[in-house]
Design a protein around this motif. Structure first.
Motif, PDB file in Angstrom:
ATOM      1  N   ARG A   7       0.963  -0.994   0.258  1.00 48.25           N
ATOM      2  CA  ARG A   7      -0.134  -0.098   0.050  1.00 48.25           C
ATOM      3  C   ARG A   7       0.964   1.568  -0.380  1.00 48.25           C
ATOM      4  O   ARG A   7       2.016   1.609   1.238  1.00 48.25           O
ATOM      5  CB  ARG A   7      -0.605  -0.064   1.608  1.00 48.25           C
ATOM      6  CG  ARG A   7      -1.448   1.112   1.220  1.00 48.25           C
ATOM      7  CD  ARG A   7      -2.923   0.904   0.315  1.00 48.25           C
ATOM      8  NE  ARG A   7      -4.031  -0.330   0.714  1.00 48.25           N
ATOM      9  CZ  ARG A   7      -4.606   0.047   1.289  1.00 48.25           C
ATOM     10  NH1 ARG A   7      -5.243   1.176   1.875  1.00 48.25           N
ATOM     11  NH2 ARG A   7      -5.234  -1.546   0.896  1.00 48.25           N
ATOM     12  N   ARG A 107      -9.411  -5.359  -2.787  1.00 43.78           N
ATOM     13  CA  ARG A 107     -10.109  -4.753  -1.929  1.00 43.78           C
ATOM     14  C   ARG A 107     -10.676  -3.481  -2.505  1.00 43.78           C
ATOM     15  O   ARG A 107     -10.837  -3.102  -2.492  1.00 43.78           O
ATOM     16  CB  ARG A 107      -8.717  -4.013  -1.385  1.00 43.78           C
ATOM     17  CG  ARG A 107      -7.974  -4.683  -0.443  1.00 43.78           C
ATOM     18  CD  ARG A 107      -6.842  -4.323   0.104  1.00 43.78           C
ATOM     19  NE  ARG A 107      -5.446  -3.363  -0.601  1.00 43.78           N
ATOM     20  CZ  ARG A 107      -4.778  -4.931  -0.358  1.00 43.78           C
ATOM     21  NH1 ARG A 107      -4.672  -6.510   0.414  1.00 43.78           N
ATOM     22  NH2 ARG A 107      -3.233  -4.501  -1.585  1.00 43.78           N
ATOM     23  N   TYR A 108     -11.390  -3.731  -4.126  1.00 46.91           N
ATOM     24  CA  TYR A 108     -11.574  -2.985  -4.805  1.00 46.91           C
ATOM     25  C   TYR A 108     -12.948  -3.383  -5.808  1.00 46.91           C
ATOM     26  O   TYR A 108     -13.136  -4.648  -5.920  1.00 46.91           O
ATOM     27  CB  TYR A 108     -10.609  -2.371  -5.761  1.00 46.91           C
ATOM     28  CG  TYR A 108      -9.564  -1.678  -4.749  1.00 46.91           C
ATOM     29  CD1 TYR A 108      -9.704   0.204  -4.546  1.00 46.91           C
ATOM     30  CD2 TYR A 108      -8.172  -2.421  -4.836  1.00 46.91           C
ATOM     31  CE1 TYR A 108      -7.933   0.357  -4.160  1.00 46.91           C
ATOM     32  CE2 TYR A 108      -7.088  -1.963  -4.157  1.00 46.91           C
ATOM     33  CZ  TYR A 108      -7.544  -0.375  -4.315  1.00 46.91           C
ATOM     34  OH  TYR A 108      -6.435   0.233  -2.972  1.00 46.91           O
ATOM     35  N   ARG A 127     -12.466   1.709  -4.063  1.00 47.29           N
ATOM     36  CA  ARG A 127     -11.657   1.094  -3.348  1.00 47.29           C
ATOM     37  C   ARG A 127     -13.161   1.236  -2.036  1.00 47.29           C
ATOM     38  O   ARG A 127     -13.610   2.028  -1.270  1.00 47.29           O
ATOM     39  CB  ARG A 127     -10.601   1.744  -2.447  1.00 47.29           C
ATOM     40  CG  ARG A 127      -9.964   1.329  -1.547  1.00 47.29           C
ATOM     41  CD  ARG A 127      -8.869   2.232  -0.945  1.00 47.29           C
ATOM     42  NE  ARG A 127      -8.903   3.183  -0.835  1.00 47.29           N
ATOM     43  CZ  ARG A 127      -7.935   4.448  -0.796  1.00 47.29           C
ATOM     44  NH1 ARG A 127      -6.642   3.694  -0.765  1.00 47.29           N
ATOM     45  NH2 ARG A 127      -8.435   5.901  -0.443  1.00 47.29           N
ATOM     46  N   GLU A 129     -12.775  -0.001   1.620  1.00 51.58           N
ATOM     47  CA  GLU A 129     -13.519   0.536   2.158  1.00 51.58           C
ATOM     48  C   GLU A 129     -13.793   2.396   2.666  1.00 51.58           C
ATOM     49  O   GLU A 129     -13.707   2.473   3.903  1.00 51.58           O
ATOM     50  CB  GLU A 129     -11.602   0.952   3.209  1.00 51.58           C
ATOM     51  CG  GLU A 129     -10.562   1.875   2.337  1.00 51.58           C
ATOM     52  CD  GLU A 129      -9.306   1.713   3.071  1.00 51.58           C
ATOM     53  OE1 GLU A 129      -9.485   0.303   4.001  1.00 51.58           O
ATOM     54  OE2 GLU A 129      -8.485   1.757   2.819  1.00 51.58           O
ATOM     55  N   ASP A 180      -1.414   1.890  -4.455  1.00 51.70           N
ATOM     56  CA  ASP A 180      -1.732   0.575  -4.271  1.00 51.70           C
ATOM     57  C   ASP A 180      -0.821  -0.641  -5.082  1.00 51.70           C
ATOM     58  O   ASP A 180      -1.185   0.369  -6.254  1.00 51.70           O
ATOM     59  CB  ASP A 180      -3.420  -0.145  -3.697  1.00 51.70           C
ATOM     60  CG  ASP A 180      -2.787  -1.060  -2.759  1.00 51.70           C
ATOM     61  OD1 ASP A 180      -1.577  -1.771  -2.513  1.00 51.70           O
ATOM     62  OD2 ASP A 180      -3.835  -1.844  -2.507  1.00 51.70           O
ATOM     63  N   VAL A 191      -2.795   0.122  -8.853  1.00 45.93           N
ATOM     64  CA  VAL A 191      -3.698   1.146  -8.011  1.00 45.93           C
ATOM     65  C   VAL A 191      -3.129   2.605  -8.836  1.00 45.93           C
ATOM     66  O   VAL A 191      -2.517   2.988  -7.587  1.00 45.93           O
ATOM     67  CB  VAL A 191      -4.197   0.565  -6.906  1.00 45.93           C
ATOM     68  CG1 VAL A 191      -5.807   1.057  -6.816  1.00 45.93           C
ATOM     69  CG2 VAL A 191      -4.807  -1.228  -7.040  1.00 45.93           C
TER      70      VAL A 191
END
Length: 363
Positions: A7, A107-108, A127, A129, A180, A191
């Motif tokens: 990350r 995560r995406y 993303r 989160e 990322d 990313v």
């Protein structure tokens, strides 16, 4: 090779000539703030959104795109067991299935394709989160994919990833941010930040009839020059600065340099292989088979400016007049014509230093 993921903390293609045997080198980085910014273009001036997108020919994607179907639909990390089986098919050398928690795409949410080249593709992403809009780039590995070592990273990284990380060292205004990334067995994933109201400058120019006015070209040229100079200061030779590799945010008219896939570490010694787009190739490489990073970047910026303003690449007669400092185009200011003539000098030593271009009177 297993997975590697990182990350990145806060600190995207046209005809290309890919060299089959790329080389690497090393350099140091530095940091400097931007001087000034040219007068902003009035809202809507020169920036015409296309009414419709050009149709693109469908290309057959590699096997590494197939699993995007499940990654793009996945909205949470629940029900991992079925996903593990699918990932096992993509990595037959792994004895036990990997948890999808190791997969960056979990995560995406992956959306529509934004573009595709010979070795990869870029997709819209969100993303999970926090809902941040991103661009997810998948690059297929080949036997020529090179990994290099950079400071603060114990293991060699894919060159494109490493160069993007180096270019992001320090204040980032005109270079796309790497948020990322992950190294997979057959490909790597990057990313990147996504500008919500952006298009590449090639599309912008074409939507305006093939060329743009001097005020808008000045603003784009300003961003491209700052990005190029920052890359060199941080030890990176981008190698492929062109219309297609510049994004412009049509809302605030910010410019971002993207795609370090043809780049290299900046060296004092000459490069003997050119891996960028042939229309931007410096004349010293055509004549002597070698070139230096900074003077070649200056030449590229000159071709970029000429193409935006004239609607075509300079021909032999244009280059002759430019080299004699007699070139001009009706409707352009004297300062603009002077800048083009200085950037496109045939002899590298007659071109201005990259660091001094932003202080030219035209800006």
């Amino acid at each position: 090779m297993g997975q590697r993921s990182s990350r990145v903390r806060p600190f995207a293609e046209s005809e290309q000539v890919h060299d089959p045997n790329p080389s690497s080198s090393s350099s140091s980085t530095a940091m400097e703030q931007h001087p000034h910014r040219p007068v902003d273009v009035a809202e809507g001036e020169g920036a015409v959104l296309p009414n419709s997108r050009p149709k693109k020919k469908k290309k057959k994607g590699g096997n590494f795109f197939k699993w995007l179907s499940f990654s793009g639909k996945k909205k949470s990390t629940k029900n991992k067991s079925s996903d593990q089986g699918e990932m096992k098919d993509q990595d037959t050398e792994t004895e036990t299935p990997r948890s999808t928690d190791d997969n960056i795409c979990c995560r995406y949410a992956i959306g529509r394709k934004l573009g595709q080249g010979g070795f990869g593709a870029v997709y819209e992403g969100t993303r999970l989160e926090d809902g941040q809009q991103v661009a997810v780039k998948f690059v297929k590995k080949t036997k020529h994919t090179e990994c290099i070592s950079i400071p603060d990273h114990p293991e060699p990284l894919p060159k494109e990833v490493a160069l993007t990380i180096l270019a992001n060292k320090g204040p980032v205004m005109d270079i796309i941010k790497l948020l990322d990334w992950q190294d997979q067995q057959d490909f790597y994933v990057m990313v990147l930040e996504r500008l919500p109201h952006s298009m590449d400058v090639s599309r912008l120019v074409e939507s305006n009839g093939g060329s743009i006015d001097e005020n808008l070209a000045r603003l784009i040229m300003w961003g491209a020059t700052l990005a190029a100079e920052a890359c060199c200061r941080r030890g990176v030779y981008h190698g492929d600065i062109k219309l297609e590799n510049l994004l412009i945010d049509l809302k605030n008219l910010e410019v971002k340099l993207i795609d370090f896939g043809c780049g290299d570490l900046l060296t004092e010694s000459a490069y003997t292989r050119f891996c960028g787009t042939i229309m931007y190739c410096p004349p010293e490489y055509r004549m002597k088979g070698e070139f230096h990073g900074k003077p070649a970047t200056v030449w590229t910026l000159g071709i970029l400016l000429f193409r935006m303003l004239c609607g075509y690449f300079p021909d032999t007669f244009d280059l002759y007049r430019i080299n004699m400092n007699t070139w001009y185009k009706p409707g352009l200011t004297e300062g603009c014509c002077h800048l083009i003539c200085s950037l496109l000098q045939q002899k590298p030593e007659r071109r201005p230093a990259l660091e001094r271009i932003v202080y030219h009177e035209w800006f």
